[in-house]
Motif scaffolding. Sequence first.
Motif, PDB file in Angstrom:
ATOM      1  N   LEU A   1      -0.921 -65.065  78.644  1.00  0.00           N
ATOM      2  CA  LEU A   1      -2.267 -65.619  78.784  1.00  0.00           C
ATOM      3  C   LEU A   1      -3.166 -64.590  79.450  1.00  0.00           C
ATOM      4  O   LEU A   1      -2.790 -63.976  80.455  1.00  0.00           O
ATOM      5  CB  LEU A   1      -2.242 -66.904  79.614  1.00  0.00           C
ATOM      6  CG  LEU A   1      -1.438 -68.074  79.036  1.00  0.00           C
ATOM      7  CD1 LEU A   1      -1.531 -69.275  79.968  1.00  0.00           C
ATOM      8  CD2 LEU A   1      -1.936 -68.439  77.646  1.00  0.00           C
ATOM      9  N   HIS A   2      -4.361 -64.420  78.872  1.00  0.00           N
ATOM     10  CA  HIS A   2      -5.330 -63.480  79.426  1.00  0.00           C
ATOM     11  C   HIS A   2      -5.730 -63.931  80.835  1.00  0.00           C
ATOM     12  O   HIS A   2      -5.962 -65.130  81.062  1.00  0.00           O
ATOM     13  CB  HIS A   2      -6.560 -63.427  78.512  1.00  0.00           C
ATOM     14  CG  HIS A   2      -7.502 -62.313  78.837  1.00  0.00           C
ATOM     15  ND1 HIS A   2      -8.412 -62.382  79.870  1.00  0.00           N
ATOM     16  CD2 HIS A   2      -7.680 -61.094  78.250  1.00  0.00           C
ATOM     17  CE1 HIS A   2      -9.116 -61.257  79.913  1.00  0.00           C
ATOM     18  NE2 HIS A   2      -8.690 -60.458  78.945  1.00  0.00           N
TER      19      HIS A   2
ATOM     20  N   GLY B   1      -7.824 -66.951  79.385  1.00  0.00           N
ATOM     21  CA  GLY B   1      -6.729 -67.888  79.156  1.00  0.00           C
ATOM     22  C   GLY B   1      -6.234 -67.900  77.724  1.00  0.00           C
ATOM     23  O   GLY B   1      -5.352 -68.683  77.370  1.00  0.00           O
ATOM     24  N   GLU B   2      -6.805 -67.038  76.854  1.00  0.00           N
ATOM     25  CA  GLU B   2      -6.365 -66.983  75.461  1.00  0.00           C
ATOM     26  C   GLU B   2      -4.992 -66.325  75.356  1.00  0.00           C
ATOM     27  O   GLU B   2      -4.586 -65.553  76.227  1.00  0.00           O
ATOM     28  CB  GLU B   2      -7.382 -66.215  74.612  1.00  0.00           C
ATOM     29  CG  GLU B   2      -8.700 -66.961  74.449  1.00  0.00           C
ATOM     30  CD  GLU B   2      -9.731 -66.167  73.649  1.00  0.00           C
ATOM     31  OE1 GLU B   2     -10.483 -66.785  72.895  1.00  0.00           O
ATOM     32  OE2 GLU B   2      -9.766 -64.927  73.776  1.00  0.00           O
ATOM     33  N   GLU B   3      -4.293 -66.645  74.247  1.00  0.00           N
ATOM     34  CA  GLU B   3      -2.936 -66.127  74.071  1.00  0.00           C
ATOM     35  C   GLU B   3      -2.934 -64.739  73.422  1.00  0.00           C
ATOM     36  O   GLU B   3      -3.626 -64.518  72.425  1.00  0.00           O
ATOM     37  CB  GLU B   3      -2.102 -67.090  73.213  1.00  0.00           C
ATOM     38  CG  GLU B   3      -1.738 -68.373  73.939  1.00  0.00           C
ATOM     39  CD  GLU B   3      -0.691 -69.195  73.184  1.00  0.00           C
ATOM     40  OE1 GLU B   3      -0.297 -68.778  72.072  1.00  0.00           O
ATOM     41  OE2 GLU B   3      -0.280 -70.244  73.713  1.00  0.00           O
TER      42      GLU B   3
ATOM     43  N   ARG C   1      -0.399 -63.404  82.199  1.00  0.00           N
ATOM     44  CA  ARG C   1       0.641 -64.323  82.663  1.00  0.00           C
ATOM     45  C   ARG C   1       1.565 -64.682  81.502  1.00  0.00           C
ATOM     46  O   ARG C   1       1.089 -65.125  80.447  1.00  0.00           O
ATOM     47  CB  ARG C   1       0.022 -65.599  83.238  1.00  0.00           C
ATOM     48  CG  ARG C   1      -0.919 -65.338  84.402  1.00  0.00           C
ATOM     49  CD  ARG C   1      -1.323 -66.630  85.115  1.00  0.00           C
ATOM     50  NE  ARG C   1      -1.844 -67.667  84.224  1.00  0.00           N
ATOM     51  CZ  ARG C   1      -3.078 -67.696  83.741  1.00  0.00           C
ATOM     52  NH1 ARG C   1      -3.930 -66.715  84.046  1.00  0.00           N
ATOM     53  NH2 ARG C   1      -3.482 -68.678  82.961  1.00  0.00           N
TER      54      ARG C   1
ATOM     55  N   VAL D   1       4.068 -66.681  79.006  1.00  0.00           N
ATOM     56  CA  VAL D   1       4.359 -68.076  78.635  1.00  0.00           C
ATOM     57  C   VAL D   1       5.427 -68.050  77.546  1.00  0.00           C
ATOM     58  O   VAL D   1       5.501 -67.128  76.750  1.00  0.00           O
ATOM     59  CB  VAL D   1       3.112 -68.823  78.095  1.00  0.00           C
ATOM     60  CG1 VAL D   1       2.101 -69.057  79.178  1.00  0.00           C
ATOM     61  CG2 VAL D   1       2.488 -68.107  76.910  1.00  0.00           C
TER      62      VAL D   1
END
Length: 407
Positions: A50-51, A55-57, A40, A42
């Motif tokens: 975002l994974h 959710g890691e960058e 996703r 950002v």
Amino acid sequence: MRIYKVGGAVRDRLLGKPVTDIDWVVVGATTEEMLAKGFRPVGADFPVFLHPKSGEEYALARTERKSGRGYGGFTFHASPEVTLEEDLIRRDLTINAMAEDDQQNLTDPYHGQRDLEARLLRHVSPAFAEDPLRVLRVARFAARYAALGFTVAPETLELMRQLSESGELEALTPERSWKEISRALMEDQPQVFIEVLRACGALKVLMPEVDALFGVPQPPAHHPEIDTGAHILSVLQQAALHKQPLTVRWACLLHDLGKGLTPEEEWPRHIAHEFKGLKLIKAVNERFKAPRDCQELAMLVGEYHTHGHRALELKPSTLLELLQSFDVYRRPQRFEEFIAACEMDARGREGLEQRSYPQADYLRGAATAARSIAVQPLLEKGFKGPELGEAIKRERLKALKAYKEQV
């Protein structure tokens, strides 16, 4: 598409320190490929994703060039052709310019591991001087790793000096500056942050009010360290040793600013420095848009820290005024932080670091005595409005007189 762990996660693993945040760089990929894999997007400035599960960058490898003033004056370019080495060279320090793959194979084109072993904070390339925020970042890393023996490489300090003299520091936004300052103050050796800023001339630009304290003497009877700047560094060090929160550390940094305004002919005495310093504390608070709780405590500690030191000598009426100023009835925590700042101030003196501070318990007891007055009985006696306020004040004063006699 090749994915690498980069920056602080690699550095801290090699230092044997806990790894908290992980940054990932993706080489050889396009935005479309990342989206196809469920990442996703950002941020608008450069391609960061975002994974889908962790959710890691994850950031696409990119290059950058200077296109304006300050921290935000950069143009970024991301494409599948950008190499890992090209991505790493834009980073600030060699120890932050290493990468490793999923097998922990290290990529270290700028000798970060060598500088880790030499305990050196060294810039990666001359492009370091394009970003003024790096002056604050390097000083913060110096504070973080001082206990491990890290120092700033002379050539990096020289670049930081050039940046400080260039006018670029003035282009930093209050928000970015505060983020670095607040993080640095919460390191284990925050005084090193101030020392490094002073060594490269940045303290004079960012906080001239603090810089002005160095070389200003204090009475040796009260301050064996004599120099006010040295005292501030010691107070900060004590605040860190005692695990004080950011509010207390910020107040410790600013509490003696008034001493920088004392005319030389009056040295080493600093009459009314508490009140003289308030306008300076207010100016620094506003310059960095410090959070409200930090601003309020810094102003209160600046004005009342000598009251704290003389707590056992204060008349009950003065003690009551002090408690009222802090609104100890509704905001007990703020008064507790004031006491902590006063204690750090008392301990931040050469040879007196271990001396007891009975004023702390005395002030806590006074606050408890004043808070013990119940309002209901006074209401039942018919007091209301301003009369009620005066009646409460009389009862609190009575309680403080009794407390002082019993102690």
